[in-house]
Design an enzyme around this catalytic site. Structure first.
Site, PDB file in Angstrom:
ATOM      1  N   ASP A 137     114.055  32.860  34.054  1.00  0.00           N
ATOM      2  CA  ASP A 137     113.533  34.259  34.297  1.00  0.00           C
ATOM      3  C   ASP A 137     112.373  34.791  33.435  1.00  0.00           C
ATOM      4  O   ASP A 137     112.194  35.922  33.032  1.00  0.00           O
ATOM      5  CB  ASP A 137     114.487  35.589  33.909  1.00  0.00           C
ATOM      6  CG  ASP A 137     115.282  35.448  32.679  1.00  0.00           C
ATOM      7  OD1 ASP A 137     115.065  34.595  31.912  1.00  0.00           O
ATOM      8  OD2 ASP A 137     116.012  36.351  32.675  1.00  0.00           O
TER       9      ASP A 137
ATOM     10  N   HIS B 283      87.876  19.519  22.005  1.00  0.00           N
ATOM     11  CA  HIS B 283      88.674  20.869  22.400  1.00  0.00           C
ATOM     12  C   HIS B 283      88.194  21.580  21.105  1.00  0.00           C
ATOM     13  O   HIS B 283      88.341  22.878  21.446  1.00  0.00           O
ATOM     14  CB  HIS B 283      90.134  20.452  22.216  1.00  0.00           C
ATOM     15  CG  HIS B 283      90.994  21.568  22.651  1.00  0.00           C
ATOM     16  ND1 HIS B 283      91.013  22.222  23.716  1.00  0.00           N
ATOM     17  CD2 HIS B 283      91.786  22.487  21.789  1.00  0.00           C
ATOM     18  CE1 HIS B 283      91.854  23.352  23.926  1.00  0.00           C
ATOM     19  NE2 HIS B 283      92.179  23.453  22.542  1.00  0.00           N
TER      20      HIS B 283
ATOM     21  N   SER C  97      91.204  28.032  23.346  1.00  0.00           N
ATOM     22  CA  SER C  97      92.244  27.301  23.634  1.00  0.00           C
ATOM     23  C   SER C  97      93.470  28.386  24.116  1.00  0.00           C
ATOM     24  O   SER C  97      93.216  28.952  25.354  1.00  0.00           O
ATOM     25  CB  SER C  97      92.783  26.515  22.385  1.00  0.00           C
ATOM     26  OG  SER C  97      93.886  25.599  22.803  1.00  0.00           O
TER      27      SER C  97
END
Length: 434
Positions: A352, A405, A143
């Site tokens: 940023d 998953h 993952s």
């Protein structure tokens, strides 16, 4: 031998601790502690095996504390000595929690937490590799661990022998809005499957949600339970074999107390135990930043959800669970996230963020990358993974709908064995082409 080293069932477990820079741009500045556990067979020959470092899913969760006699670790130990890395801020690695951040103001917390993304997790791994004197090692990323793998391949490809990824190939350039548009669609599909399999579940969910709209119920920690929190149980739909346990949980939600219908303590306690945001706040506070490179997330999942009114429950509408998304209201409702509300907003507005991936380096990749891509993955969209892999040479995807998953946890021995075979084939093809 370290006093904390032990042997269990013929497998040796040895802890390691490293002091690393909080900010690698200021190597002489503040340091944090990184914990990793070496696991290998206890026979002497295992000490010469190559290394495999494991990157856990998340972000914000520690490496597992497994035994080596089953699952992916059993298969790994046949060929490797394994390093289970507690990523910075998790497990025994300078843990992040509402407790440990309490002495900092919001701006200081945001600055501190900005150093806990994949780029610095990878730098920590490099620090350890160099400390051990290892020329190259292999990686296994589950993952979010796969996201870390792509960052590693971008930053230090020369340090990698091979990489294995399960359910974790990210886009290297897409905005998180694209990701959440895809995953909300998958979440809606999982809801449809669940309610079709359990026809009575819709009425049970509506009864619970309507009750929460009109009656105050509190979790064992004193936190008021809301419909939005109840909806977040849908994160379980991304894992295998969770539909039936979910139905059983719903079925026993109510008890009668003094002639009034209330939610049972057992039901409330189960919900609290599934609120991993309480104990692992990195998962909530840095979740969207794992997609950010030079731009702010600005609560991406929340903005996408506002375009999907189907997830906004009202008594005259069907009930739907949500998935692996974080929302600003969580920092107003969750007991252990409330102290981090201002910090979360600062990070959501942060523009940023450094780049996590280098497209040019990845387009010239020579490291064998073997991936398990799950066709029905609710958390990592298959089409986005395939888009990335199309521009990653010497990679190969095993695309399967056999697993959800959590495939590595459900059938790790088989999955890792398959990926090792794929990697060996990639290496063989490289040898032929050379």
């Amino acid at each position: 031998m370290n006093s904390q080293t032990f042997i269990d069932a013929g497998i040796k477990y040895q802890p390691h601790t490293f002091n690393v820079p909080l900010n690698y741009s200021l190597p002489s500045g503040k340091t944090i502690s990184i914990f990793a556990r070496e696991i290998r067979n206890s026979d002497h020959s295992s000490a010469s095996k190559p290394w495999l470092v494991y990157f856990q899913g998340g972000p914000g969760f520690p490496s597992p504390r497994p035994n080596g006699t089953s699952g992916w670790l059993k298969r790994a130990l046949q060929d490797y000595r394994v390093l289970l890395l507690d990523q910075r801020g998790t497990g025994n690695s300078s843990v992040i929690s509402h407790q440990t951040l309490n002495h900092l103001n919001a701006q200081q917390q945001a600055e501190y937490l900005s150093h806990f993304r994949a780029d610095n997790i990878v730098r920590d791994a490099e620090f350890i590799r160099e400390s051990f004197g290892i020329e190259k090692w292999s990686t296994l990323g589950q993952s979010f661990g796969g996201f870390c793998t792509l960052t590693y391949l971008s930053m230090f490809p020369q340090s990698l022998e091979a990489s294995f990824v399960t359910g974790g190939i990210p886009s290297i350039h897409r905005h998180p809005d694209d990701v959440y548009q895809a995953t909300f669609k998958r979440t809606q599909e999982k809801n449809t499957q669940f309610f079709e399999q359990f026809p009575a579940a819709q009425n049970l969910c509506k009864a619970i949600a309507d009750h929460l709209l009109h009656t105050e119920e509190h979790l064992p920690n004193g936190q008021r339970l809301t419909v939005e929190q109840f909806q977040q149980l849908g994160i379980n739909f991304g894992m295998s074999d969770t539909f039936l346990p979910m139905y059983y949980q719903l079925e026993t939600a109510f008890v009668e107390v003094d002639g009034k219908r209330r939610l049972s303590y057992d039901f409330l306690n189960q919900i609290l135990m599934q609120q991993s945001f309480q104990t692992n706040p990195i998962y909530a506070i840095l979740h969207e930043s794992i997609y950010c490179q030079g731009f702010a997330s600005q609560w991406s999942a929340d903005r996408v959800r506002k375009q999907l009114s189907i997830f906004d429950y009202q008594s005259d509408k069907p009930f739907l669970f949500t998935g692996e998304m974080v929302f600003p209201w969580m920092f107003e409702q969750y007991t252990n996230l409330k102290p981090l509300q201002q910090t979360a907003q600062i990070l959501a507005d942060k523009t940023d963020w450094a780049n996590l991936y280098d497209a040019e380096v990845l387009s010239n990749n020579t490291v064998p990358v073997a991936c398990a891509v799950y066709a029905d993955d609710m958390f990592v969209e298959m089409d986005i993974s395939r888009e990335t892999l199309a521009n990653l040479p010497h990679s190969k995807a095993w695309i399967t709908n056999e697993y959800e998953h959590n495939g590595l946890r459900a059938d790790g021995e088989h999955i890792l064995d398959t990926l090792i075979a794929i990697s060996q084939q990639i290496k063989a093809n490289q040898t032929v082409s050379d």
